[in-house]
Design a protein around this motif. Structure first.
Motif, PDB file in Angstrom:
ATOM      1  N   HIS A 134       9.533 -22.515  11.766  1.00 21.87           N
ATOM      2  CA  HIS A 134       8.356 -23.387  11.787  1.00 21.87           C
ATOM      3  C   HIS A 134       7.674 -23.405  10.421  1.00 21.87           C
ATOM      4  O   HIS A 134       7.323 -24.483   9.902  1.00 21.87           O
ATOM      5  CB  HIS A 134       7.383 -22.906  12.865  1.00 21.87           C
ATOM      6  CG  HIS A 134       6.118 -23.696  12.912  1.00 21.87           C
ATOM      7  ND1 HIS A 134       6.023 -24.949  13.474  1.00 21.87           N
ATOM      8  CD2 HIS A 134       4.859 -23.394  12.437  1.00 21.87           C
ATOM      9  CE1 HIS A 134       4.787 -25.398  13.350  1.00 21.87           C
ATOM     10  NE2 HIS A 134       4.064 -24.468  12.737  1.00 21.87           N
ATOM     11  N   ASP A 135       7.486 -22.222   9.815  1.00 20.66           N
ATOM     12  CA  ASP A 135       6.821 -22.173   8.510  1.00 20.66           C
ATOM     13  C   ASP A 135       7.647 -22.898   7.445  1.00 20.66           C
ATOM     14  O   ASP A 135       7.087 -23.553   6.558  1.00 20.66           O
ATOM     15  CB  ASP A 135       6.593 -20.722   8.095  1.00 20.66           C
ATOM     16  CG  ASP A 135       5.500 -20.053   8.920  1.00 20.66           C
ATOM     17  OD1 ASP A 135       4.795 -20.783   9.649  1.00 20.66           O
ATOM     18  OD2 ASP A 135       5.364 -18.818   8.848  1.00 20.66           O
ATOM     19  N   THR A 136       8.981 -22.782   7.509  1.00 21.69           N
ATOM     20  CA  THR A 136       9.823 -23.443   6.509  1.00 21.69           C
ATOM     21  C   THR A 136       9.758 -24.955   6.663  1.00 21.69           C
ATOM     22  O   THR A 136       9.701 -25.697   5.670  1.00 21.69           O
ATOM     23  CB  THR A 136      11.280 -22.959   6.647  1.00 21.69           C
ATOM     24  OG1 THR A 136      11.310 -21.531   6.597  1.00 21.69           O
ATOM     25  CG2 THR A 136      12.146 -23.511   5.538  1.00 21.69           C
ATOM     26  N   LEU A 137       9.754 -25.452   7.907  1.00 21.83           N
ATOM     27  CA  LEU A 137       9.626 -26.889   8.116  1.00 21.83           C
ATOM     28  C   LEU A 137       8.282 -27.409   7.613  1.00 21.83           C
ATOM     29  O   LEU A 137       8.206 -28.455   6.949  1.00 21.83           O
ATOM     30  CB  LEU A 137       9.802 -27.205   9.607  1.00 21.83           C
ATOM     31  CG  LEU A 137      11.224 -27.136  10.158  1.00 21.83           C
ATOM     32  CD1 LEU A 137      11.204 -27.159  11.680  1.00 21.83           C
ATOM     33  CD2 LEU A 137      12.050 -28.302   9.631  1.00 21.83           C
ATOM     34  N   VAL A 138       7.213 -26.685   7.918  1.00 24.49           N
ATOM     35  CA  VAL A 138       5.897 -27.099   7.430  1.00 24.49           C
ATOM     36  C   VAL A 138       5.856 -27.048   5.905  1.00 24.49           C
ATOM     37  O   VAL A 138       5.288 -27.943   5.244  1.00 24.49           O
ATOM     38  CB  VAL A 138       4.805 -26.203   8.051  1.00 24.49           C
ATOM     39  CG1 VAL A 138       3.454 -26.478   7.413  1.00 24.49           C
ATOM     40  CG2 VAL A 138       4.733 -26.418   9.560  1.00 24.49           C
ATOM     41  N   HIS A 139       6.480 -26.032   5.318  1.00 20.22           N
ATOM     42  CA  HIS A 139       6.528 -25.870   3.863  1.00 20.22           C
ATOM     43  C   HIS A 139       7.143 -27.120   3.207  1.00 20.22           C
ATOM     44  O   HIS A 139       6.570 -27.702   2.271  1.00 20.22           O
ATOM     45  CB  HIS A 139       7.368 -24.621   3.542  1.00 20.22           C
ATOM     46  CG  HIS A 139       7.496 -24.317   2.091  1.00 20.22           C
ATOM     47  ND1 HIS A 139       7.004 -23.156   1.525  1.00 20.22           N
ATOM     48  CD2 HIS A 139       8.068 -25.004   1.071  1.00 20.22           C
ATOM     49  CE1 HIS A 139       7.277 -23.162   0.240  1.00 20.22           C
ATOM     50  NE2 HIS A 139       7.935 -24.270  -0.066  1.00 20.22           N
TER      51      HIS A 139
END
Length: 315
Positions: A134-139
């Motif tokens: 999730h954090d990588t997609l948001v990044h």
């Protein structure tokens, strides 16, 4: 790096590789017609590699909605319309990513920067780390949102600068540029030492053995009917060969015997002039009165020269 005929560096196009040179839209040579035509006739363009979709549609949709809501709260309704193009960005797998976990690809084909796709590494088991996914997609979506907000001046911003960090904080994500989670390290480098307090890596499950093939029942062979033997054909009686006619014997003509030439002692290949010169030399040498042994040797040579001259006179 490749350069054109004016010495300018040719940067590769992110979609089609190095087959097509991309120039800045503000280059005055474009207006004057000094630059070559882009992709002229007869020039082959590199084919795009087939890309596989990343999957994880539920996680992608959740991260996209998070970035859209954060953009609306930060930039208002106009900013929300600009970043609405995030829905069209493709998310694909990239087997060549070894250091980065994911990356955003851009293009400058029309003179402005625009996001094209998001590549994700395939050597990470994303289903085991949903929080990092999730954090990588948001990044990556935040990078694309900043590019859509300022398409002309996007490259003047720092990749992980203040504007990007503010948007990440609004999305309630970690605004750091790298991920130092030990789980990712253990996935990519399983032989690396594990930090203290981290459970050991699970042993790989043994592969199930394929079931043994069932023995097939032997097929019953059908008895073959004996083939009837063909009746032999009678052989024709051979005709008697005619008796050969006797041929009268041919009378042989007696050949005249050829005179046997005297031994020439190797003078047969000499011409007549050379033989006469050799005869004069031997005659003058024999008249001087040599020792008996040498005299006898020269006498044999003199006889051979004389015999060769006589043979040639006979012919």
């Amino acid at each position: 790096m490749k350069t054109d005929e004016w010495g300018n560096v040719c940067y590769p196009d992110p979609l089609f590789g190095e087959d097509e040179v991309v120039y800045d839209a503000g280059d005055p040579r474009l207006e004057e017609g000094l630059l070559p035509v882009r992709n002229p006739a007869g020039r082959r363009r590199r084919k795009r590699r087939p890309e596989k979709p990343f999957g994880y549609d539920a996680e992608v949709k959740k991260a996209l909605n998070t970035v859209l809501k954060a953009s609306a709260s930060l930039y208002g309704a106009e900013g929300r319309k600009k970043v609405d193009a995030l829905k069209d960005i493709a998310i694909v797998k990239n087997t060549r990513l070894r250091r980065a976990m994911a990356r955003m690809c851009y293009s400058n084909r029309t003179g402005v920067w625009s996001p094209i796709k998001i590549d994700f590494a395939t050597d990470i088991r994303w289903s085991e780390v949903p929080d990092i996914l999730h954090d990588t997609l948001v990044h990556e979506y935040c990078h694309a949102a900043r590019c859509l907000m300022n398409p002309k001046t996007y490259k003047l911003e720092a990749p992980h600068g203040r504007e990007w960090q503010v948007l990440m904080i609004e999305c309630k994500a970690d605004p750091t540029a790298t991920c130092l989670d030990p789980r990712i390290t253990q996935m990519r480098y399983p032989d690396a030492p594990r930090p203290a307090g981290m459970p050991p890596a699970p042993a790989p499950a043994p592969k199930p053995k394929p079931p043994a093939p069932k023995p097939k029942p032997p097929k019953a062979k059908k008895p073959k009917a004996p083939k009837p033997k063909p009746t032999p054909k009678p052989k024709p009686t051979p005709k008697p060969a005619p008796a050969p006619k006797p041929k009268p014997p041919k009378a042989k003509k007696p050949k005249a015997p050829k005179p046997t030439p005297a031994p020439t002692n190797g003078y047969g290949t000499w011409n007549t002039d050379r033989l006469e010169q050799e005869l004069e030399r031997l005659t003058s040498a024999l008249e001087k009165g040599l020792p008996p042994a040498e005299d006898a040797k020269l006498g044999k040579q003199w006889d051979a020269v004389v015999a060769e001259l006589e043979n040639r006179g006979m012919e």
